[in-house]
Write a protein that holds these residues in place. Structure first.
Motif, PDB file in Angstrom:
ATOM      1  N   THR A 193       0.784  -1.048   0.086  1.00 43.09           N
ATOM      2  CA  THR A 193      -0.010  -0.154   0.286  1.00 43.09           C
ATOM      3  C   THR A 193       1.014   1.711  -0.485  1.00 43.09           C
ATOM      4  O   THR A 193       2.140   1.312   0.165  1.00 43.09           O
ATOM      5  CB  THR A 193      -0.889  -0.081   1.532  1.00 43.09           C
ATOM      6  OG1 THR A 193      -1.563   1.201   1.674  1.00 43.09           O
ATOM      7  CG2 THR A 193      -0.139  -0.434   2.237  1.00 43.09           C
ATOM      8  N   GLU A 194       0.756   2.807  -0.555  1.00 43.43           N
ATOM      9  CA  GLU A 194       0.757   3.541  -0.640  1.00 43.43           C
ATOM     10  C   GLU A 194       1.076   4.333   0.542  1.00 43.43           C
ATOM     11  O   GLU A 194       1.262   6.093   0.584  1.00 43.43           O
ATOM     12  CB  GLU A 194       0.599   4.259  -2.098  1.00 43.43           C
ATOM     13  CG  GLU A 194       0.811   3.342  -2.987  1.00 43.43           C
ATOM     14  CD  GLU A 194       1.083   3.691  -3.828  1.00 43.43           C
ATOM     15  OE1 GLU A 194      -0.595   5.061  -4.036  1.00 43.43           O
ATOM     16  OE2 GLU A 194       1.659   3.757  -5.067  1.00 43.43           O
ATOM     17  N   ALA A 195      -0.257   3.792   1.648  1.00 39.41           N
ATOM     18  CA  ALA A 195      -0.795   4.948   2.573  1.00 39.41           C
ATOM     19  C   ALA A 195      -1.127   6.498   2.275  1.00 39.41           C
ATOM     20  O   ALA A 195      -0.485   7.121   3.082  1.00 39.41           O
ATOM     21  CB  ALA A 195       0.461   5.061   3.894  1.00 39.41           C
ATOM     22  N   ALA A 196      -1.490   6.643   1.493  1.00 39.91           N
ATOM     23  CA  ALA A 196      -1.710   7.791   0.720  1.00 39.91           C
ATOM     24  C   ALA A 196      -2.844   9.090   0.624  1.00 39.91           C
ATOM     25  O   ALA A 196      -3.274   9.975   0.413  1.00 39.91           O
ATOM     26  CB  ALA A 196      -1.496   7.848  -1.078  1.00 39.91           C
ATOM     27  N   GLY A 197      -4.083   7.724   1.158  1.00 37.64           N
ATOM     28  CA  GLY A 197      -4.937   8.057   0.823  1.00 37.64           C
ATOM     29  C   GLY A 197      -6.338   7.702   0.653  1.00 37.64           C
ATOM     30  O   GLY A 197      -6.210   6.292   0.097  1.00 37.64           O
ATOM     31  N   LEU A 239      -8.446   8.180  -1.461  1.00 39.78           N
ATOM     32  CA  LEU A 239      -8.797   8.438  -2.876  1.00 39.78           C
ATOM     33  C   LEU A 239      -7.939   8.337  -4.049  1.00 39.78           C
ATOM     34  O   LEU A 239      -7.602   8.929  -5.002  1.00 39.78           O
ATOM     35  CB  LEU A 239      -9.979   9.259  -3.303  1.00 39.78           C
ATOM     36  CG  LEU A 239     -11.133   8.802  -2.992  1.00 39.78           C
ATOM     37  CD1 LEU A 239     -12.592  10.713  -2.845  1.00 39.78           C
ATOM     38  CD2 LEU A 239     -12.019   7.709  -3.293  1.00 39.78           C
ATOM     39  N   ARG A 267       0.449   7.555  -4.950  1.00 40.08           N
ATOM     40  CA  ARG A 267       1.648   8.991  -5.477  1.00 40.08           C
ATOM     41  C   ARG A 267       1.675   8.487  -7.175  1.00 40.08           C
ATOM     42  O   ARG A 267       1.485   7.702  -7.500  1.00 40.08           O
ATOM     43  CB  ARG A 267       2.380   7.908  -4.728  1.00 40.08           C
ATOM     44  CG  ARG A 267       2.495   8.024  -3.488  1.00 40.08           C
ATOM     45  CD  ARG A 267       3.614   7.371  -2.543  1.00 40.08           C
ATOM     46  NE  ARG A 267       4.638   7.183  -3.126  1.00 40.08           N
ATOM     47  CZ  ARG A 267       5.708   7.814  -2.071  1.00 40.08           C
ATOM     48  NH1 ARG A 267       5.926   7.981  -0.960  1.00 40.08           N
ATOM     49  NH2 ARG A 267       6.756   7.861  -3.055  1.00 40.08           N
ATOM     50  N   ASP A 306       4.907   3.674  -6.387  1.00 43.45           N
ATOM     51  CA  ASP A 306       6.064   3.719  -5.690  1.00 43.45           C
ATOM     52  C   ASP A 306       4.324   2.690  -4.815  1.00 43.45           C
ATOM     53  O   ASP A 306       5.784   1.241  -4.750  1.00 43.45           O
ATOM     54  CB  ASP A 306       6.138   4.760  -4.795  1.00 43.45           C
ATOM     55  CG  ASP A 306       6.649   3.570  -2.392  1.00 43.45           C
ATOM     56  OD1 ASP A 306       7.335   3.594  -3.439  1.00 43.45           O
ATOM     57  OD2 ASP A 306       5.655   3.966  -1.913  1.00 43.45           O
ATOM     58  N   VAL A 366      -3.883   3.041   6.920  1.00 43.31           N
ATOM     59  CA  VAL A 366      -2.816   2.308   6.658  1.00 43.31           C
ATOM     60  C   VAL A 366      -2.472   4.132   6.156  1.00 43.31           C
ATOM     61  O   VAL A 366      -0.537   4.217   6.579  1.00 43.31           O
ATOM     62  CB  VAL A 366      -2.607   1.889   5.423  1.00 43.31           C
ATOM     63  CG1 VAL A 366      -2.892   0.430   5.025  1.00 43.31           C
ATOM     64  CG2 VAL A 366      -3.352   2.193   4.140  1.00 43.31           C
ATOM     65  N   GLN A 367      -3.345   4.854   6.308  1.00 42.33           N
ATOM     66  CA  GLN A 367      -2.491   6.264   5.969  1.00 42.33           C
ATOM     67  C   GLN A 367      -2.255   7.194   6.923  1.00 42.33           C
ATOM     68  O   GLN A 367      -1.144   8.261   7.411  1.00 42.33           O
ATOM     69  CB  GLN A 367      -3.326   7.190   5.175  1.00 42.33           C
ATOM     70  CG  GLN A 367      -3.122   8.699   4.813  1.00 42.33           C
ATOM     71  CD  GLN A 367      -4.179   9.636   4.253  1.00 42.33           C
ATOM     72  OE1 GLN A 367      -5.851   9.171   4.395  1.00 42.33           O
ATOM     73  NE2 GLN A 367      -3.974  10.989   3.427  1.00 42.33           N
ATOM     74  N   LYS A 369       2.870   0.894   4.965  1.00 44.37           N
ATOM     75  CA  LYS A 369       3.214   0.701   3.417  1.00 44.37           C
ATOM     76  C   LYS A 369       3.244  -0.806   3.154  1.00 44.37           C
ATOM     77  O   LYS A 369       3.685  -1.280   1.483  1.00 44.37           O
ATOM     78  CB  LYS A 369       3.906   1.454   2.238  1.00 44.37           C
ATOM     79  CG  LYS A 369       3.940   3.168   3.386  1.00 44.37           C
ATOM     80  CD  LYS A 369       5.383   4.018   2.878  1.00 44.37           C
ATOM     81  CE  LYS A 369       4.843   5.065   2.765  1.00 44.37           C
ATOM     82  NZ  LYS A 369       5.518   6.462   2.136  1.00 44.37           N
ATOM     83  N   GLY A 370       3.183  -1.557   4.160  1.00 47.88           N
ATOM     84  CA  GLY A 370       3.135  -3.401   3.910  1.00 47.88           C
ATOM     85  C   GLY A 370       1.621  -3.488   3.269  1.00 47.88           C
ATOM     86  O   GLY A 370       1.482  -3.022   2.314  1.00 47.88           O
TER      87      GLY A 370
END
Lengths: 432, 429
Positions: free
Chosen positions: A281-285, A287, A290, A294, B161-162, B167-168
């Motif tokens: 996962t990117e943990a960017a939000g 919706l 990135r 990444d 996660v955010q 990030k895994g």
């Protein structure tokens, strides 16, 4: 050393057809399956097109009439999932094999058959069943509570369960092994395959049925995706400079996976092998994605490492390629990051069958397996001018002959979710 | 050698309290969290009681606070419980470790909030029938990307996660009441197989809203004892008449055992075994013989390498419905033997049924049982059902060492989850 996990059967349904062969043939013919929605009057909608699986024959799901009656009350996503799964199970020959076992062996067979499903979860329109009671109550919750019994089916909750495909595969076939249902947006179906793979590799079960299914075409989703700039009014052109978004589709795909020894024991034909998987996962939000791709790049690297293959061994990349500006751009970046300048042929199937959301990764996996088995990948028929910002991605409108047997299948979903699967066709396969 | 998994952090937001300490204290004191519903007017419903989370304050601070607009009530519980778990563990994802952290959660199924549905009704279904042609017409609904994001089935896991920079691997599981248990079980497997070194694992749900309550009332699954809320949930009692809805979240930080030991982490217990099965019987029940739950329990014990005789406590699924309670008791007898004196209680007697959150919260309770050597009571068990002939925890007991604890969760749809936890000193390094 863990045992190999092989694919011994596949089933699929989407707007292009009701089995994997028909879907692949339609893709090769350059056929798209979008049509104006009929379920609602969509004549005033700016994005009225979608790819409905009109060939779904719900009556063909099970032969048991009582069971068929109860599943026909389920939601469309469940019918699609059960259809694809029942086709895959029938094609695998596993039920005939079980029928020849004695009682204790058959019971053990059931207890050692795992089932993993992935779906979209509860849709807006399920809750439209409550609208008549709400209209009658005119905002008064007390009145609403008293109205319910008259207008809502008492089993509403059971019809809405995200795990209904899991439930009815158990009831229909008697499978009792490890299981769960993934509700993680567009990577749900791929995650079901990934966890089935690990369940077998880890020795928890010798065989598993993995299913991804979704019927995401509904007004609220179309409204919001359109205003988010993710839906097009025209055609879906993954990686094209003029791409303007995606269109929704519905469908399902299922695989029967077995350990190599379990497949050999019952003399099952092997369609392919799952070599490796990656999830990041990117943990960017909720919706957001990135721009550098990444998460997808890391998912690809994990899958290659687990498969024990170098990037150069990949002969086809079945990209998520949904035709939205940012997703395609970041996906191209991810692929470049891992593969450098030497990138194998890249294709995507959403230009023809739409974005089937939770089913997408599973459908892509089944279709990509067909591509490497036949050494030919359909092109992106709607592609005119590849986006220079996505170059040097080797995308093409024409079909591409493939040099090897290994496909990389990519999936992405809301929340910055990314998956990658490495699948290999058997060496002895030839053109079909 | 197989990797082992340590539970090093616990966070709970439950009807019994908004922290692990408060929830645990209420469990030991036998204090009920069930009361008349206050979050909306339930007077038109046959059921007017539930176990609500009370006086809840969303946990996020500073720049992350703006993310709360994406969080429905049950997701807010999840974020708060996860925050507690991470603080409790004393370890958090950083840029170096982020890709080695996984996040898996049993995620509640309800998306659209009642008020949003009411807006849809006013604009698109003025007379009750949905009219899609109004969707893009003037006066139609305005697009609301925030609400749309909030209503996605994976909004909870996406925000987790955010917020914590994970990030895994990420996974949202929904198998109704088995969701939380299966999610924690998957997290165990991720660390064991090397897909992650750390996992934030749990479950969250809230169905105490006009639609959620309606859906269970329509099924007739809930206790209608509106006049005696604290006694309404009475698992294994002859007079039980359905379960009571709860809400909340439970999260745990799981770590690879050796790494947890090296950093000197406080280890509540080893998460030792995970067992899953399908009942393949009916949508709402498992077989009266216990078939289905039996396989989940046996698989979990085998996975943990534990003998039934080592088990000192079972946190039962114990919903307080006749079909569940009898099937579960038959399963426990089949696995443990008719003569077994293993201690059993259902904490749903006090906190109601947290649905997709239940399995994770109850697994965390299992870890606390081992850590503190105390057993929560099965409240309201005054007339034990003769068909539920087990050794229930009916009164507070003096502290004693529990070597192995088990947590059962069985869901609508036939998925069964069983988790086995072991005392840290018995983990055998």
């Amino acid at each position: 050393m863990s045992e190999a996990v092989v694919i011994t059967a596949a089933g699929a349904i989407c707007a292009l057809g009701a089995d994997p062969g028909a879907i692949l043939a339609a893709l090769r013919a350059g056929r798209t399956a979008f049509a104006p929605l009929r379920e609602w009057d969509s004549s005033t909608w700016p994005a009225p097109l979608a790819a409905c699986a009109d060939q779904l024959d719900a009556a063909a799901i099970f032969s048991d009439r009582k069971l068929l009656k109860s599943v026909q009350r389920l939601r469309r996503t469940d019918l699609l999932g059960l259809y694809a799964a029942s086709r895959a199970i029938a094609a695998s020959g596993m039920i005939e094999y079980r029928a020849a076992l004695d009682g204790a062996q058959a019971a053990a067979f059931n207890e050692n058959t795992a089932v993993f499903t992935g779906c979209g979860g509860v849709a807006y329109h399920y809750q439209y069943d409550f609208l008549p009671a709400m209209a009658a109550a005119d905002g008064d919750i007390g009145v609403f509570g008293r109205q319910l019994g008259a207008s809502v089916n008492p089993t509403w909750l059971l019809q809405a369960l995200p795990n209904n495909v899991l439930c009815y595969l158990g009831i229909a076939y008697g499978f009792k092994g490890p299981n769960f249902c993934v509700t993680n947006h567009s990577v749900s179906g791929t995650t079901a395959i990934i966890e089935a793979f690990h369940s077998l590799r880890g020795g928890d079960a010798p065989r598993a049925v993995a299913v991804g299914h979704d019927a995401p075409i509904e007004p609220e989703t179309i409204l919001n995706l359109y205003h988010l700039g993710l839906l097009t009014s025209e055609s879906v052109r993954p990686f094209d400079a003029a791409r303007s978004g995606c269109l929704l589709g519905e469908g399902a795909a299922a695989m029967v996976l077995e350990t190599a020894s379990a497949a050999a024991q019952r003399g099952a034909a092997v369609l392919g092998t799952i070599l490796g998987t990656g999830v990041a996962t990117e943990a960017a939000g909720v919706l957001a994605i990135r721009p550098d791709g990444d998460g997808e790049a890391r998912a690809i690297e994990m899958a290659l490492e687990e498969a024990g293959v170098e990037p150069g061994a990949i002969s086809l990349i079945a990209a998520h390629g949904n035709g939205t500006v940012n997703s395609d751009l970041s996906e191209a970046a991810a692929i470049r990051q891992v593969f450098g300048a030497v990138i194998p042929p890249v294709t995507s199937f959403k230009w023809a069958l739409g974005h089937t959301m939770a089913a997408a990764g599973a459908l892509d996996a089944v279709i990509a397996l067909g591509c490497v088995r036949t050494a030919l990948a359909p092109g992106i028929a709607t592609l005119r001018d590849p986006d220079p910002r996505c170059l040097p991605l080797p995308v093409s409108a024409a079909a591409t002959p493939l040099r090897g047997k290994i496909a990389l299948v990519l999936g992405r979903g809301f929340g910055g979710m990314n998956t990658a699967l490495v699948i290999q066709a058997p060496a002895e396969d030839c053109d079909e | 050698m197989r990797r082992r998994v340590a539970i090093t952090g616990i966070g709970l937001v439950t009807p019994l309290g908004n922290s692990t300490a408060d929830s645990w204290r209420a469990l030991l004191e036998g204090r009920s969290g069930i009361a008349p519903i206050t979050s909306f007017d339930p007077s038109g419903y046959p059921v007017q009681i539930a176990a609500e989370v009370r006086n809840f304050q969303p946990a996020l601070d500073g720049s992350r606070r703006k993310l709360l607009k994406f969080a429905s009530r049950h997701v807010q519980f999840a974020l708060a419980a996860a925050q507690q778990a991470i603080e409790d563990a004393g370890v958090r994802p950083d840029p170096r470790s982020a890709s080695r952290w996984a996040c898996v959660a049993g995620s509640g199924m309800m998306g659209v909030a009642f008020e949003e549905l009411a807006q849809i009704q006013r604009r698109l279904a003025p007379h009750g029938d949905f009219r899609g042609e109004l969707m893009f017409k003037p006066g139609g609904p305005a697009p609301d990307p925030v609400a749309y994001g909030r209503n996605q089935a994976n909004a909870g896991i996406a925000l987790l996660v955010q917020c914590f920079g994970i990030k895994g691997y990420a996974g949202a599981i929904h198998t109704a009441c088995a969701s939380g248990g299966q999610a924690v079980g998957l997290a165990l497997r991720l660390i064991r197989r090397g897909s992650a070194d750390f996992a934030l694992a749990g479950g969250f749900d809230s169905m105490i809203n006009p639609i959620g309550l309606a859906s269970f009332c329509l099924l007739g699954a809930l206790s209608t004892d509106n006049d005696a809320p604290a006694q309404a949930s009475r698992p294994f009692d002859l007079t039980r008449n359905g379960f009571v809805l709860g809400e909340g979240a439970g999260f745990m930080v799981l770590e690879e055992w050796q790494a947890a030991r090296r950093r000197g982490a406080r280890i509540y217990a080893e998460l030792a075994g995970d067992g899953n099965s399908l009942s393949s019987y009916r949508v709402t029940d498992s077989h009266p013989s216990g078939d289905g739950p039996i396989q989940a329990m046996r698989r979990a014990l085998e996975d943990a390498g534990a003998d039934p005789a080592e088990v000192g406590y079972i946190n039962a699924h114990g919903t307080s419905t006749i079909m569940n309670d009898r099937s579960e008791c038959a399963a426990i007898r089949a696995v443990f033997g008719a003569a077994s004196r293993v201690k059993v209680s259902s904490t749903k007697s006090l906190m109601g049924h947290l649905i997709a959150g239940a399995g994770a919260v109850e697994a965390a309770i299992g870890a606390l049982v081992i850590h503190h050597g105390r057993l929560p009571v099965n409240a309201n068990l005054n007339h034990p059902d003769p068909q539920c002939d087990l050794n229930f925890v009916r009164e507070a007991e003096p502290p004693h060492r529990v070597r192995v604890a088990m947590s059962n969760s069985f869901g609508f749809g036939g998925s069964n989850s069983c988790l086995v936890l072991r005392h840290r000193e018995d983990a055998g390094e």
